[in-house]
Design a protein around this motif. Structure first.
Motif, PDB file in Angstrom:
ATOM      1  N   MET A  63       0.824  -1.206   0.000  1.00 51.28           N
ATOM      2  CA  MET A  63       0.000   0.000   0.000  1.00 51.28           C
ATOM      3  C   MET A  63       0.861   1.260   0.000  1.00 51.28           C
ATOM      4  O   MET A  63       0.513   2.268  -0.636  1.00 51.28           O
ATOM      5  CB  MET A  63      -0.937  -0.003   1.206  1.00 51.28           C
ATOM      6  N   ALA A  64       1.978   1.225   0.711  1.00 49.69           N
ATOM      7  CA  ALA A  64       2.897   2.367   0.685  1.00 49.69           C
ATOM      8  C   ALA A  64       3.450   2.582  -0.723  1.00 49.69           C
ATOM      9  O   ALA A  64       3.525   3.715  -1.220  1.00 49.69           O
ATOM     10  CB  ALA A  64       4.032   2.148   1.682  1.00 49.69           C
ATOM     11  N   LEU A  65       3.818   1.481  -1.382  1.00 52.39           N
ATOM     12  CA  LEU A  65       4.332   1.579  -2.753  1.00 52.39           C
ATOM     13  C   LEU A  65       3.253   2.105  -3.698  1.00 52.39           C
ATOM     14  O   LEU A  65       3.533   2.904  -4.602  1.00 52.39           O
ATOM     15  CB  LEU A  65       4.816   0.205  -3.221  1.00 52.39           C
ATOM     16  N   LEU A  66       2.003   1.694  -3.484  1.00 47.81           N
ATOM     17  CA  LEU A  66       0.902   2.188  -4.314  1.00 47.81           C
ATOM     18  C   LEU A  66       0.752   3.698  -4.176  1.00 47.81           C
ATOM     19  O   LEU A  66       0.597   4.413  -5.173  1.00 47.81           O
ATOM     20  CB  LEU A  66      -0.407   1.498  -3.914  1.00 47.81           C
ATOM     21  N   GLY A  67       0.802   4.192  -2.936  1.00 45.71           N
ATOM     22  CA  GLY A  67       0.671   5.629  -2.722  1.00 45.71           C
ATOM     23  C   GLY A  67       1.781   6.421  -3.379  1.00 45.71           C
ATOM     24  O   GLY A  67       1.526   7.433  -4.050  1.00 45.71           O
TER      25      GLY A  67
END
Length: 463
Positions: free
Chosen positions: A79-83
Motif C-alpha cells: 500500500m505504501a508503494l501504491l501511494g
C-alpha cells in the motif's frame, strides 16, 4: 461479525477494489495522456501493459514472500508503494516517469492483492461468514474493472487524467493508518525457505506469457515477438516444473495442482475473468464505433453491469450454500453464456442499448456467482502453510484472466475486421458479433469442463 472484523474487512476490500480499478481507469484517457506527456500513438499501450505485466507476473512470487515475511507486513509495504507510485504518476511530465509509476502500481498490486486475500481468509474461518467475505471481495474486484472505466472518463472530462493517479493516494494513506490497528500479523507457524530458482523461472514465464498475449492484440498472433515470447514462456514453464520437482522447499508443490479443487477452481477463475473483462472491451468498441457514444457515455453504460456484479457477489454465497460451489460455477457460466450470446442481436439501432443493459446486468450477476464459486473452491480445505500459496494462485488467476481476456478477443475482432475493405460501423458490428459468439461459446465450454472434471466436497448442511 464484530466491529473489529467488520473494519478489517472494509480495509482489505477497499485496498483490493482500488487496485482492481487501476486495471482500467486509464483506458479511456490514453489519448489525452499521450498528448500531455509525449507518448507516440503506437506506444500508448505500454501505459496499460507495464501495469499488467507486473501485476500478473509477480503475484505468485509475492504471495509466497508474504507467507515467509508476514502477510500484514507485505500488505502495508504494498500500500505504501501504491501511494508513492500513484503520486509519481500524477506528477509525471515525461513518458519514462509515467511508465516507472505504472510499474510501481503493478508491483504494488502483485504485493497487496494476495496478501489481502490471505489476511481475509485468516480472519474468517471456513463457513458461511468466509463465503460472504469472499463474495464481497469477488464482487468488488470485478466491479472495480467496470468502475475504473466509468471513473476514468469522469475524472478525465471533469478534472484531469492525473486524478486517476492522485485518487489512490488518500486511499493508501487511510489504509496505512487503520490497517496496523485492525489487522493481526499472519504467517505459517513453520517457516520455509524461498525457492529462488522456481521464483525466477515462473515469474519470467508469466511475464513472457502476458507479453505474448498483449503483443498479439497490438500486432498479430504470427508476429515474431508474439511467437518468440510464447515459446519462451513454454520453455520457462517446463524449466519451472523440473525445478519444482527437485526443490526441497518448492515455490509451488506440484502435488497441490493434483487436487481437483485447486486446478479446476483456478481454471474456472481465469475463464470467468477472461470472458467478462473482454466483453466490456468488445462492447466499448460497439458503443463508440457503432452507436457513436463518447468515451464517458460508453463508460457510464457499464454502470448497470457494475450493479449486476455487486448483486452477484451478494447472491454468490447464498447460491453456494444451497447448491455447492461446483453447481454455482456451472450454472453461473451457463447463464453468462446465454446473456452474452443474446448480444449477437445488437444492431446499429440506438434502441439496442436496452438489450445491452439487460444482458450485461444478467451476465454480471452470473459472472460474479462464478467468481465467488472459484474463490471458495480454490482456497478451502487447506492447511495454514498452504493458504498463502493457494491465495497466490487464486490471485494470479484473477490477474492473468483480466490481462488475457482483452488480447484474445481483440485478436479475434481484428482478424474478422481485416476481412472487410474498410473500418465502417457495419464492419465493426460484424467483428464485435463474431468475438461475442466466441465469448459465449467459451462460457459454455467452461461450464461443461467444470461439470465433468471438478470434484468438490459436499456443502455442509445449513440450519
Amino acid at each position: 461479525m464484530n466491529g473489529r472484523k467488520r473494519l478489517a474487512l472494509i480495509v482489505l476490500l477497499a485496498a483490493s477494489f482500488t487496485l482492481a480499478v487501476d486495471f482500467s481507469i486509464l483506458n479511456v484517457a490514453l489519448p489525452t495522456i499521450g498528448a500531455d506527456v509525449g507518448f507516440t500513438l503506437e506506444n500508448l499501450q505500454w501505459i496499460a501493459t507495464a501495469f499488467a505485466l507486473c501485476a500478473a507476473g509477480l503475484t505468485l512470487l509475492f504471495g509466497r514472500i508474504a507467507d515467509l515475511a508476514g502477510r500484514r507486513r507485505l500488505f502495508l509495504l504494498g500500500m505504501a508503494l501504491l501511494g508513492i507510485s500513484s503520486l509519481a504518476g500524477g506528477l509525471a511530465a515525461d513518458p519514462a516517469l509515467l511508465l516507472v509509476a505504472r510499474v510501481g502500481q503493478g508491483v504494488a498490486t502483485a504485493i497487496v492483492v494476495p496478501a489481502a486475500l490471505a489476511l481475509l481468509l485468516d480472519a474468517f474461518p471456513e463457513g458461511p461468514l468466509r463465503d460472504k467475505a469472499l463474495g464481497l471481495n469477488g464482487s468488488l474486484m470485478a466491479a472495480g474493472f467496470t468502475t475504473g472505466a466509468i471513473l476514468g472518463g469522469l475524472l478525465t472530462d471533469l478534472l484531469s487524467w492525473r486524478w486517476a493517479f492522485f485518487i489512490n493516494v488518500p486511499v493508501a494513506i487511510a489504509v496505512l493508518l487503520i490497517a496496523p490497528v485492525v489487522l493481526a500479523e499472519s504467517k505459517p507457524a513453520t517457516k520455509a525457505r524461498l525457492d529462488v530458482p522456481g521464483a525466477i523461472t515462473v515469474t519470467l514465464g508469466l511475464l513472457a506469457l502476458v507479453f505474448s498475449l498483449t503483443n498479439a492484440a497490438e500486432h498479430s498472433w504470427t508476429d515474431p515477438f508474439t511467437l518468440g515470447s510464447l515459446a519462451a514462456a513454454i520453455v520457462l514453464f517446463a524449466v519451472f516444473t523440473a525445478v519444482e520437482n527437485r526443490a526441497t522447499s518448492p515455490l509451488v508443490p506440484l502435488g497441490i495442482l493434483k487436487r481437483s479443487s485447486i486446478a479446476w477452481g483456478n481454471i474456472a477463475g481465469i475463464l470467468a475473468f477472461v470472458t467478462e473483462t473482454s466483453l466490456v472491451f468488445l462492447l466499448t468498441l460497439y458503443l463508440q464505433q457503432v452507436l457513436g457514444y463518447t468515451p464517458l457515455a460508453a463508460g457510464l453504460s457499464f454502470a448497470v453491469l457494475g450493479l449486476g456484479t455487486v448483486l452477484g457477489g451478494i447472491l454468490g454465497p447464498k447460491v453456494i450454500g444451497k447448491l455447492g460451489s461446483k453447481k454455482a460455477i456451472v450454472y453461473g457460466f451457463i447463464i453468462q453464456a446465454i446473456a452474452a450470446g443474446s448480444l449477437v442481436l445488437l444492431s446499429g439501432d440506438p434502441a439496442s442499448i436496452a438489450l445491452l443493459l439487460i444482458a450485461t446486468f444478467v451476465g454480471g450477476v452470473a459472472n460474479l456467482v462464478v467468481i465467488v464459486g472459484f474463490m471458495v473452491t480454490a482456497t478451502s480445505g487447506l492447511s495454514d502453510t498452504e493458504q498463502g500459496l493457494a491465495t497466490g494462485l487464486a490471485t494470479m488467476s484473477q490477474q492473468i484472466g483480466i490481462t488475457m481476456g482483452i488480447p484474445i478477443m481483440s485478436a479475434i475482432f481484428t482478424a474478422q475486421l481485416l476481412t472487410f475493405d474498410s473500418n465502417s460501423s457495419a464492419a465493426v458490428l460484424s467483428s464485435v458479433s463474431t468475438a461475442i459468439t466466441v465469448n459465449a461459446a467459451l462460457c459454455l465450454a467452461s461450464a461443461l469442463a467444470v461439470a465433468m472434471f471438478l470434484r468438490t466436497r459436499k456443502p455442509a448442511p445449513t440450519i
